[in-house]
Structure formats: C-alpha cells, structure tokens
Scaffold this motif. Structure first.
Motif, mmCIF file in Angstrom:
data_model
loop_
_atom_site.group_PDB
_atom_site.id
_atom_site.type_symbol
_atom_site.label_atom_id
_atom_site.label_comp_id
_atom_site.label_asym_id
_atom_site.label_seq_id
_atom_site.Cartn_x
_atom_site.Cartn_y
_atom_site.Cartn_z
ATOM 1 N N GLU A 134 -60.961 -39.187 -46.332
ATOM 2 C CA GLU A 134 -61.905 -39.082 -47.528
ATOM 3 C C GLU A 134 -61.020 -39.373 -48.880
ATOM 4 O O GLU A 134 -59.844 -38.978 -48.658
ATOM 5 N N MET A 135 -61.472 -39.746 -49.740
ATOM 6 C CA MET A 135 -60.685 -39.796 -51.075
ATOM 7 C C MET A 135 -60.665 -38.489 -51.576
ATOM 8 O O MET A 135 -61.484 -37.499 -51.367
ATOM 9 N N HIS A 136 -59.453 -37.915 -52.204
ATOM 10 C CA HIS A 136 -59.082 -36.775 -53.038
ATOM 11 C C HIS A 136 -60.411 -36.512 -53.874
ATOM 12 O O HIS A 136 -60.497 -37.299 -54.732
ATOM 13 N N PRO A 137 -60.919 -35.311 -53.621
ATOM 14 C CA PRO A 137 -62.196 -34.912 -54.604
ATOM 15 C C PRO A 137 -61.783 -35.301 -56.136
ATOM 16 O O PRO A 137 -62.453 -35.497 -56.914
ATOM 17 N N GLN A 138 -60.658 -34.809 -56.400
ATOM 18 C CA GLN A 138 -60.097 -35.008 -58.082
ATOM 19 C C GLN A 138 -60.011 -36.525 -58.355
ATOM 20 O O GLN A 138 -60.257 -36.969 -59.526
ATOM 21 N N LEU A 139 -59.847 -37.337 -57.310
ATOM 22 C CA LEU A 139 -59.526 -38.772 -57.742
ATOM 23 C C LEU A 139 -61.144 -39.293 -57.980
ATOM 24 O O LEU A 139 -61.252 -39.891 -58.737
ATOM 25 N N MET A 140 -61.931 -38.580 -56.860
ATOM 26 C CA MET A 140 -63.186 -39.324 -56.799
ATOM 27 C C MET A 140 -63.650 -38.902 -58.459
ATOM 28 O O MET A 140 -64.554 -39.798 -58.947
ATOM 29 N N LEU A 141 -63.600 -37.745 -58.804
ATOM 30 C CA LEU A 141 -64.003 -36.981 -60.124
ATOM 31 C C LEU A 141 -63.513 -38.189 -61.288
ATOM 32 O O LEU A 141 -64.284 -38.539 -62.133
ATOM 33 N N LEU A 142 -61.990 -38.429 -61.254
ATOM 34 C CA LEU A 142 -61.696 -39.532 -62.245
ATOM 35 C C LEU A 142 -62.247 -40.410 -62.397
ATOM 36 O O LEU A 142 -62.550 -41.054 -63.302
ATOM 37 N N LEU A 143 -62.745 -41.035 -61.159
ATOM 38 C CA LEU A 143 -63.349 -42.440 -60.898
ATOM 39 C C LEU A 143 -64.696 -42.372 -61.626
ATOM 40 O O LEU A 143 -65.101 -43.307 -62.326
ATOM 41 N N GLU A 144 -65.194 -41.407 -61.210
ATOM 42 C CA GLU A 144 -66.875 -41.022 -61.867
ATOM 43 C C GLU A 144 -66.869 -40.863 -63.196
ATOM 44 O O GLU A 144 -67.353 -41.615 -64.157
ATOM 45 N N LEU A 145 -65.746 -40.194 -63.856
ATOM 46 C CA LEU A 145 -65.481 -40.164 -65.242
ATOM 47 C C LEU A 145 -65.325 -41.459 -65.971
ATOM 48 O O LEU A 145 -65.991 -41.701 -66.914
ATOM 49 N N GLN A 146 -64.656 -42.183 -65.141
ATOM 50 C CA GLN A 146 -64.127 -43.379 -65.873
ATOM 51 C C GLN A 146 -65.496 -44.465 -65.968
ATOM 52 O O GLN A 146 -65.777 -45.020 -66.968
ATOM 53 N N ASP A 147 -66.365 -44.275 -64.918
ATOM 54 C CA ASP A 147 -67.510 -45.030 -64.851
ATOM 55 C C ASP A 147 -68.536 -44.536 -66.098
ATOM 56 O O ASP A 147 -69.201 -45.318 -66.880
ATOM 57 N N LEU A 148 -68.524 -43.176 -66.086
ATOM 58 C CA LEU A 148 -69.429 -42.867 -67.053
ATOM 59 C C LEU A 148 -69.068 -42.888 -68.611
ATOM 60 O O LEU A 148 -69.718 -43.216 -69.418
ATOM 61 N N ARG A 149 -67.761 -43.073 -68.687
ATOM 62 C CA ARG A 149 -66.984 -43.278 -70.155
ATOM 63 C C ARG A 149 -67.474 -44.849 -70.509
ATOM 64 O O ARG A 149 -67.633 -44.956 -71.710
ATOM 65 N N ALA A 150 -67.411 -45.539 -69.374
ATOM 66 C CA ALA A 150 -67.530 -46.971 -69.848
ATOM 67 C C ALA A 150 -69.211 -47.129 -70.162
ATOM 68 O O ALA A 150 -69.519 -47.705 -71.266
ATOM 69 N N GLN A 151 -69.812 -46.252 -69.500
ATOM 70 C CA GLN A 151 -71.333 -46.365 -70.013
ATOM 71 C C GLN A 151 -71.818 -46.109 -71.335
ATOM 72 O O GLN A 151 -72.446 -46.531 -72.312
ATOM 73 N N HIS A 152 -70.946 -44.776 -71.790
ATOM 74 C CA HIS A 152 -71.100 -44.220 -72.750
ATOM 75 C C HIS A 152 -70.619 -44.932 -73.983
ATOM 76 O O HIS A 152 -71.280 -45.123 -74.948
ATOM 77 N N ARG A 153 -69.377 -45.602 -73.884
ATOM 78 C CA ARG A 153 -68.787 -46.361 -74.694
ATOM 79 C C ARG A 153 -69.830 -47.678 -75.029
ATOM 80 O O ARG A 153 -69.751 -47.942 -76.213
ATOM 81 N N GLU A 154 -70.383 -48.308 -73.929
ATOM 82 C CA GLU A 154 -71.050 -49.345 -74.151
ATOM 83 C C GLU A 154 -72.480 -49.036 -74.945
ATOM 84 O O GLU A 154 -73.071 -50.231 -75.392
ATOM 85 N N LEU A 155 -72.852 -47.880 -74.972
ATOM 86 C CA LEU A 155 -74.012 -47.766 -75.892
ATOM 87 C C LEU A 155 -73.696 -47.465 -77.410
ATOM 88 O O LEU A 155 -74.493 -46.991 -78.125
ATOM 89 N N GLU A 156 -72.453 -47.606 -77.673
ATOM 90 C CA GLU A 156 -71.963 -47.411 -79.186
ATOM 91 C C GLU A 156 -72.457 -48.521 -79.804
ATOM 92 O O GLU A 156 -72.764 -49.654 -79.380
ATOM 93 N N GLY A 157 -73.013 -48.191 -81.028
ATOM 94 C CA GLY A 157 -73.170 -49.545 -82.184
ATOM 95 C C GLY A 157 -74.332 -50.117 -81.736
ATOM 96 O O GLY A 157 -75.235 -49.662 -80.979
ATOM 97 N N ASP A 158 -74.488 -51.156 -82.436
ATOM 98 C CA ASP A 158 -75.790 -51.878 -82.451
ATOM 99 C C ASP A 158 -75.607 -53.265 -81.647
ATOM 100 O O ASP A 158 -76.619 -54.076 -81.401
ATOM 101 N N GLU A 159 -74.300 -53.537 -81.153
ATOM 102 C CA GLU A 159 -74.202 -54.422 -80.123
ATOM 103 C C GLU A 159 -73.921 -53.910 -78.673
ATOM 104 O O GLU A 159 -74.363 -52.680 -78.587
ATOM 105 N N GLY A 160 -73.513 -54.796 -77.992
ATOM 106 C CA GLY A 160 -73.262 -54.126 -76.363
ATOM 107 C C GLY A 160 -74.666 -53.991 -75.689
ATOM 108 O O GLY A 160 -75.602 -54.440 -75.805
#
Ligand SMILES: [Zn+2]
Lengths: 129, 150
Positions: free
Chosen positions: A10-36
């Motif tokens: 099993e992956m460490h649950p905190q590492l799993m959380l960090l990986l999830e956070l990273q993907d969510l942050r990428a989604q959030h960032r990509e919806l910024e602005g009128d491009e992307g």
C-alpha cells in the motif's frame, strides 16, 4: 478492476493525499483565464469555469486539512511557489530538480511506504514504477 | 500528431464488461497498462472531474479526461459497451462509446487540449455513433480515426 497483487504494498496514505492534491491543483490551475481548458470544457462539456474552480478549490482545502501537521507545514512552504509539490524519482534522479538523490534518502526500502522529500529542491518525492 | 498515433491496439476494447460508471472508468484505466497505485490515483482524479459535470456529451458518447502525474505522456484509450451504461450523460441516455484521455501535468508538446477538442468534434459528427457500433476490430477503429479525425 483486478485486486492489487499481494506483492504490491500500500502507498502511504499521506503520499496518496499529496498525489491527489497535485492532480486537483493541476485541474484547478488549468481552468484559470480564458485560455487553457476553460473554453474546451465550456464548449464541449457545459462546464462553468467559475463553478468548477470553486468546487475544486473546496476539495483542495478539504484534502489539505487531512495532511498531517509536519507534512502540512512543508506543503504550505512549497505549494504557493511551484506547480508541482510531488515529483517522481526515476532511476535515482529527482524530477523536480534533476539532481541524483542520495541512496540514504531513497533507501532500500519501498519508498511508497514513506513520505520523503528531496534534500536539494524540497519537493515531496515518490518513486515512479 | 495524428489521433490514431496516440492509440495502440492494446488501448482499444470493443467489448467492455463493466456494468456501472465507476467500473467503466476502472476498465478504461486498465487499458493504459499502468501499475495498481497509478490506477487508483487516476480513478480518483477522473472521478473528481466527473463530479464537476459528466463527460457524457450525449448520443451515447463519453470522453472522460484529466491531467494526472501518473502518466508521463499523453495517453488515450477507447472502450465500447454495446449494451450501454448509465453515465449521467447530458442527454440522460446510456453511453456506449468511451474515449479516455489522460495527460501529464506538464506537457512539452501541449497536445492535450487540442486532442480533447478534436475527439469531441469527431464524436459530434452525426453518424459517428452508428459507425462506431459497426466496428469489429481495433484496426478498423484506428482506420476510422485516420479517415475521420486526421
Ligand atoms: Zn529535487
């Protein structure tokens, strides 16, 4: 889905959380602005950018609150300044700074079990398989 | 980059066995051939995207997509479920055709959004659902892409 094989630990649950956070942050960032992603999501998938960003932002906060205090404190230091908080280590090289990571840091053990960071750039690291 | 070059015959499954939205996502993820841990993270990320609004764009087609650090290059898969599955699509009809698109967080070539747009456009051609339902091999699918989404 087939269940994880017994040899895969099993992956460490905190590492799993960090990986999830990273993907969510990428989604959030990509919806910024009128491009992307925003125009594509709006045109083909009826996604309202502001609504989606609010939803993702809330989810990000929820996950951040589940980080342990020590990991949260490091995360808070590095997250505002960089796009990636977790980076893969491939063949002993940190893909945040492209510096070889000391074997003592990566160790012989299954690093998926641990949450570690690169001594050079401070990113959380995980060993990509 | 041509769409067809982003698929391999391994990433095409014309007879998905899953019966629910979640299981369809998992089965599509498996077509990418990642490890178990990556599968789990990718599933969560795709689910979060679905929670913003279904990627079922209507006429029996869904395009689940996201960026995720579990891939190091743009990856695509196609799955078909002849009987259809409830995917909370925009038109509330069952979905038969699934295009999975996963891109890394940072991409040198910036292919993700153009590819997403291209697949969505391809999927909106009125005769595509019927054409897809008649496909018998992965190779036929790849040829269709080449002809209709060059
Ligand atoms: Zn580093």
């Amino acid at each position: 889905m087939t269940p994880a094989s017994s040899s895969s630990r099993e992956m460490h649950p905190q590492l799993m959380l960090l990986l999830e956070l990273q993907d969510l942050r990428a989604q959030h960032r990509e919806l910024e602005g009128d491009e992307g992603a925003a125009p594509v999501e709006a045109e083909h998938f009826n996604i309202d950018r502001d609504e989606a960003r609010t939803t993702l932002g809330k989810k990000i906060e929820e996950l951040e609150d589940r980080l342990s205090p020590s990991i949260r404190s490091r995360y808070n230091r590095i997250a505002p300044n960089r796009e990636r908080v977790v980076v893969p280590v491939i063949n002993g090289v940190c893909y945040g700074c492209f510096v070889s990571i000391a074997t003592a840091t990566v160790g012989d053990q299954d690093v998926h079990q641990l949450v570690q960071s690169c001594e050079n750039c401070g990113s959380f690291i995980y060993v990509a398989s | 980059m041509k769409l067809r070059e982003l698929f391999t015959s391994d990433s095409v499954e014309l007879d998905l066995s899953a019966e629910s939205k979640d299981d369809i996502l998992k089965e599509l993820i498996q077509l990418l051939g990642l490890d178990d841990k990556s599968d789990a993270i990718l599933f969560k990320t795709l689910k979060r995207r679905e929670n913003l609004g279904s990627t079922g764009i209507g006429k029996g087609i869904a395009i689940p997509h996201c960026r995720s650090l579990v891939v190091n290059k743009l990856r695509l898969a196609y799955g078909r479920k002849p009987e259809g599955v409830d995917f909370q699509a925009i038109d509330e009809e069952p979905v038969h055709n699934f295009f999975l698109i996963v891109a890394p967080p940072l991409e040198v070539s910036n292919q993700y959004l153009p590819v997403l747009g291209k697949i969505a456009q391809f999927a909106k051609d009125p005769d595509i659902p019927e054409v897809l339902s008649g496909i018998e091999t992965a190779e036929e699918f790849l040829t269709l892409l080449e002809e209709r989404a060059p």
